[in-house]
Design an enzyme around this catalytic site. Structure first.
Site, PDB file in Angstrom:
ATOM      1  N   GLU A  66       3.441 -14.473   1.003  1.00 43.21           N
ATOM      2  CA  GLU A  66       4.323 -13.411   1.486  1.00 43.21           C
ATOM      3  C   GLU A  66       3.826 -12.946   2.836  1.00 43.21           C
ATOM      4  OE1 GLU A  66       5.518  -9.140   2.105  1.00 43.21           O
ATOM      5  OE2 GLU A  66       3.518 -10.072   1.991  1.00 43.21           O
ATOM      6  N   ASP A 104       5.133 -10.555   6.616  1.00 43.44           N
ATOM      7  CA  ASP A 104       6.065  -9.583   7.168  1.00 43.44           C
ATOM      8  C   ASP A 104       6.514 -10.001   8.560  1.00 43.44           C
ATOM      9  OD1 ASP A 104       5.687  -7.290   5.082  1.00 43.44           O
ATOM     10  OD2 ASP A 104       3.663  -7.896   5.645  1.00 43.44           O
ATOM     11  N   GLU A 139       9.375 -11.151   4.551  1.00 39.59           N
ATOM     12  CA  GLU A 139       9.915  -9.800   4.409  1.00 39.59           C
ATOM     13  C   GLU A 139      10.342  -9.322   5.793  1.00 39.59           C
ATOM     14  OE1 GLU A 139       8.669  -5.210   3.517  1.00 39.59           O
ATOM     15  OE2 GLU A 139       7.550  -6.772   2.445  1.00 39.59           O
ATOM     16  N   LYS A 199      11.558  -6.781   8.575  1.00 34.63           N
ATOM     17  CA  LYS A 199      11.385  -5.359   8.833  1.00 34.63           C
ATOM     18  C   LYS A 199      11.957  -5.063  10.214  1.00 34.63           C
ATOM     19  CE  LYS A 199       7.248  -3.858   7.394  1.00 34.63           C
ATOM     20  NZ  LYS A 199       7.224  -3.484   5.977  1.00 34.63           N
ATOM     21  N   HIS A 204      -0.212 -12.235  -1.104  1.00 29.32           N
ATOM     22  CA  HIS A 204       0.380 -11.125  -0.361  1.00 29.32           C
ATOM     23  C   HIS A 204      -0.272 -10.987   1.012  1.00 29.32           C
ATOM     24  CE1 HIS A 204       0.880  -6.626   0.320  1.00 29.32           C
ATOM     25  NE2 HIS A 204       2.117  -7.055   0.220  1.00 29.32           N
ATOM     26  N   ARG A 205       0.492 -11.289   2.054  1.00 30.78           N
ATOM     27  CA  ARG A 205      -0.007 -11.294   3.436  1.00 30.78           C
ATOM     28  C   ARG A 205      -1.157 -12.281   3.615  1.00 30.78           C
ATOM     29  NH1 ARG A 205      -0.266  -4.652   4.144  1.00 30.78           N
ATOM     30  NH2 ARG A 205       1.634  -4.251   2.948  1.00 30.78           N
ATOM     31  N   HIS A 226       2.674  -6.305   9.557  1.00 27.26           N
ATOM     32  CA  HIS A 226       3.271  -5.422   8.553  1.00 27.26           C
ATOM     33  C   HIS A 226       3.749  -4.092   9.131  1.00 27.26           C
ATOM     34  CE1 HIS A 226       3.196  -2.243   5.448  1.00 27.26           C
ATOM     35  NE2 HIS A 226       3.752  -3.175   4.700  1.00 27.26           N
ATOM     36  N   ASP A 250      -2.970  -9.390  -3.567  1.00 20.95           N
ATOM     37  CA  ASP A 250      -3.964  -9.611  -2.524  1.00 20.95           C
ATOM     38  C   ASP A 250      -5.094 -10.500  -3.033  1.00 20.95           C
ATOM     39  OD1 ASP A 250      -2.531  -7.817  -0.947  1.00 20.95           O
ATOM     40  OD2 ASP A 250      -3.771  -6.101  -1.530  1.00 20.95           O
TER      41      ASP A 250
END
Length: 245
Positions: A38, A40, A113, A115, A11-12, A53, A233
């Protein structure tokens, strides 16, 4: 019983040990046997997809204000790592193209993702799709968003890129809703839905991936539920727990 391989997405990046959504966090994650990363994606003022993010700059950079109110050149003047530790001061907000070029040397997938405000949906997707196509990465990209209208519009293009909707709340009659968007991916906040609510989705061929699971016991529960994948994470911890199970 057939062993199910639940994917582990960093995650990130390896964001528990490095500043999130930076190249150093992505490179650290890539050293692990992960299934994906992943990240953003937002647009700059000059419509360049970058990796960050928050819609504002204050938390993870030295800048102030909205990401989309800054040009890429302006954003590049800010450190994206000093907030985490002074040793990462040299880290900058990566561009999506920078990440795609780097990721070509690996086999894991990238979950982008998206945004953006509603009025930038078309610009966002066109900019991202151009880069994906230009670098021949469509088979390794997963597009997700809290903007389900955006996901539905991408699906209407009959693109080969996989998509997923993201939700925080538990959904009532989730299968019919997910199918109405055209996607076959569902990313949900793990504590908000029961195994019994998720199982029918998996049986219907929906890829279910809960987020963001950092608790060891919750990781075990997710793996035992045989979900498609998890976001964490702590991918190094998740990989070890997956191996043990």
């Amino acid at each position: 019983m057939k062993k199910v391989h639940t994917e582990v997405f960093a995650h990130r990046g390896l964001s528990s040990l490095y500043p999130e959504n930076t190249m150093i966090a992505f490179k650290a994650a890539a050293k692990l046997p992960i299934d994906g990363i992943e990240l953003d994606v937002q647009l700059t003022k000059d419509k360049i997809p970058v990796i960050i993010h928050d819609v504002t700059l204050e938390r993870t950079t030295e800048g102030k204000g909205m990401v989309r109110d800054h040009t890429l050149d302006q954003l590049m003047t800010y450190s994206a790592g000093a907030w985490y530790s002074e040793q990462f001061r040299q880290e900058r907000i990566p561009t999506l193209e920078e990440v795609l070029i780097w990721a070509k040397d690996y086999t894991f997938r990238l979950n982008l993702e998206l945004k953006c405000p509603s009025w930038e949906r078309k610009e966002m997707w066109e900019a991202v799709k151009h880069l994906i196509d230009h670098h021949g990465m469509s088979d390794r990209i997963l597009i997700s968003s809290f903007d389900h209208v955006l996901i539905a519009s991408i699906e209407q293009e009959a693109t080969t890129v996989e998509t997923a909707v993201i939700v925080v709340a538990g959904l009532f009659k989730p299968l019919s809703y997910i199918q109405s968007t055209g996607t076959r991916g569902f990313h949900y906040f793990f504590p908000m839905m029961l195994d019994g609510e998720i199982k029918p989705l998996m049986e219907a061929g929906i890829s279910v991936r809960p987020y963001t699971i950092n608790d060891n016991q919750m990781m075990k529960q997710a793996f035992q539920s045989r979900v498609t994948g998890i976001f964490t994470d702590y991918p190094h911890v998740a990989l070890q727990i997956r191996e043990e199970i």
